[in-house]
Design a protein around this motif. Structure first.
Motif, PDB file in Angstrom:
ATOM      1  N   PRO A  56       0.830  -1.210   0.000  1.00 11.84           N
ATOM      2  CA  PRO A  56       0.000   0.000   0.000  1.00 11.84           C
ATOM      3  C   PRO A  56       0.865   1.261   0.000  1.00 11.84           C
ATOM      4  O   PRO A  56       1.883   1.323   0.696  1.00 11.84           O
ATOM      5  N   ASN A  57       0.466   2.268  -0.787  1.00 13.65           N
ATOM      6  CA  ASN A  57       1.197   3.538  -0.779  1.00 13.65           C
ATOM      7  C   ASN A  57       1.076   4.239   0.560  1.00 13.65           C
ATOM      8  O   ASN A  57       2.005   4.920   0.997  1.00 13.65           O
ATOM      9  N   THR A  58      -0.081   4.119   1.187  1.00 11.83           N
ATOM     10  CA  THR A  58      -0.300   4.678   2.516  1.00 11.83           C
ATOM     11  C   THR A  58      -0.726   3.530   3.422  1.00 11.83           C
ATOM     12  O   THR A  58      -1.916   3.225   3.538  1.00 11.83           O
ATOM     13  N   PRO A  59       0.233   2.865   4.075  1.00  7.58           N
ATOM     14  CA  PRO A  59      -0.117   1.736   4.933  1.00  7.58           C
ATOM     15  C   PRO A  59      -0.859   2.211   6.177  1.00  7.58           C
ATOM     16  O   PRO A  59      -0.603   3.310   6.682  1.00  7.58           O
ATOM     17  N   LEU A  60      -1.794   1.397   6.638  1.00 10.27           N
ATOM     18  CA  LEU A  60      -2.565   1.726   7.831  1.00 10.27           C
ATOM     19  C   LEU A  60      -2.420   0.620   8.863  1.00 10.27           C
ATOM     20  O   LEU A  60      -2.399  -0.558   8.505  1.00 10.27           O
ATOM     21  N   PRO A 113      -7.975   6.490  13.027  1.00 10.83           N
ATOM     22  CA  PRO A 113      -8.384   7.885  12.954  1.00 10.83           C
ATOM     23  C   PRO A 113      -7.218   8.864  12.784  1.00 10.83           C
ATOM     24  O   PRO A 113      -7.431  10.022  12.465  1.00 10.83           O
ATOM     25  N   GLY A 114      -6.006   8.399  13.028  1.00  4.85           N
ATOM     26  CA  GLY A 114      -4.840   9.266  12.855  1.00  4.85           C
ATOM     27  C   GLY A 114      -4.550  10.132  14.065  1.00  4.85           C
ATOM     28  O   GLY A 114      -4.959   9.829  15.188  1.00  4.85           O
ATOM     29  N   LEU A 115      -3.844  11.221  13.824  1.00  6.48           N
ATOM     30  CA  LEU A 115      -3.423  12.136  14.879  1.00  6.48           C
ATOM     31  C   LEU A 115      -4.188  13.446  14.760  1.00  6.48           C
ATOM     32  O   LEU A 115      -4.533  13.882  13.662  1.00  6.48           O
ATOM     33  N   CYS A 116      -4.408  14.096  15.897  1.00 10.05           N
ATOM     34  CA  CYS A 116      -5.017  15.421  15.895  1.00 10.05           C
ATOM     35  C   CYS A 116      -4.034  16.381  15.235  1.00 10.05           C
ATOM     36  O   CYS A 116      -2.863  16.450  15.644  1.00 10.05           O
ATOM     37  N   PRO A 117      -4.454  17.115  14.217  1.00  9.11           N
ATOM     38  CA  PRO A 117      -3.516  18.001  13.527  1.00  9.11           C
ATOM     39  C   PRO A 117      -3.054  19.183  14.378  1.00  9.11           C
ATOM     40  O   PRO A 117      -2.038  19.798  14.084  1.00  9.11           O
TER      41      PRO A 117
END
Length: 187
Positions: free
Chosen positions: A140-144, A150-154
């Motif tokens: 994957p180009n963007t592995p998860l 949900p990721g990180l709070c920007p």
């Protein structure tokens, strides 16, 4: 235009397959099951198959009129970091491989571009390009770390999983700050 001489394959290399025990009659098959060390550069920017880690080959070699058709699965382990939260990723992978390797003197050479069909060198086949293509194209180009990461709070950089549901960062444009005070009721 004369062709450049091909380099000689080393039959002791893990991804070089010797087909001497595979009869050169169409339909003849031979199973190839082995674990080999991963070659270098099976990677993208954020995820890779570590060089030297175990890669399992579960392949079938089939004689066809033009050469040897190889099909089956390649399995191993991926490591890297999540593209959303930067957590470490360690997961397994499995990709299919299906590739024709033409005999050196096959007429296939006259009917296809040189890079379309792999060539055998005598009875040897170099599987590394085919394995590399199958594995790297499946990465994957963007592995998860998980599909719903949900990721990180920007704003604060904290993982959203570690924050309360009502987490927010109030930003008020300084030009409007005085108006904000007008909406508050005094008691």
């Amino acid at each position: 235009m004369p062709k450049s001489p091909k380099s000689h394959l080393n039959p002791r290399q893990p991804l070089v397959v010797d087909t001497t025990k595979l009869p050169r009659q169409p339909g003849a098959t031979r199973a190839l099951k082995q674990v080999i060390p991963a070659p270098a550069d099976l990677s993208l920017e954020m995820i890779s198959v570590r060089e030297g880690s175990d890669v399992e080959l579960d392949l079938e070699l089939t004689s066809v009129s033009e050469g040897v058709y190889i099909s089956g699965r390649v399995r191993g382990s991926l490591s890297g970091e999540c593209g959303r939260c930067l957590n470490e990723i360690n997961q397994s992978f499995g990709v299919s491989i299906a590739e024709l390797f033409a005999y050196e003197a096959s007429t296939t050479e006259e009917t296809t571009d040189e890079d379309e069909v792999g060539r055998m060198q005598g009875d040897l086949i170099d599987l590394e390009p085919a394995v590399r293509d199958a594995v790297v194209l499946a990465l994957p180009n963007t592995p998860l770390c998980r599909p719903d990461c949900p990721g990180l709070c920007p704003e604060c950089g904290v993982h959203f999983d570690d924050l309360p549901a009502d987490h927010s960062h109030e930003e008020v444009d300084a030009r409007w700050a005085a108006l904000r005070n007008l909406t508050r009721t005094e008691e």
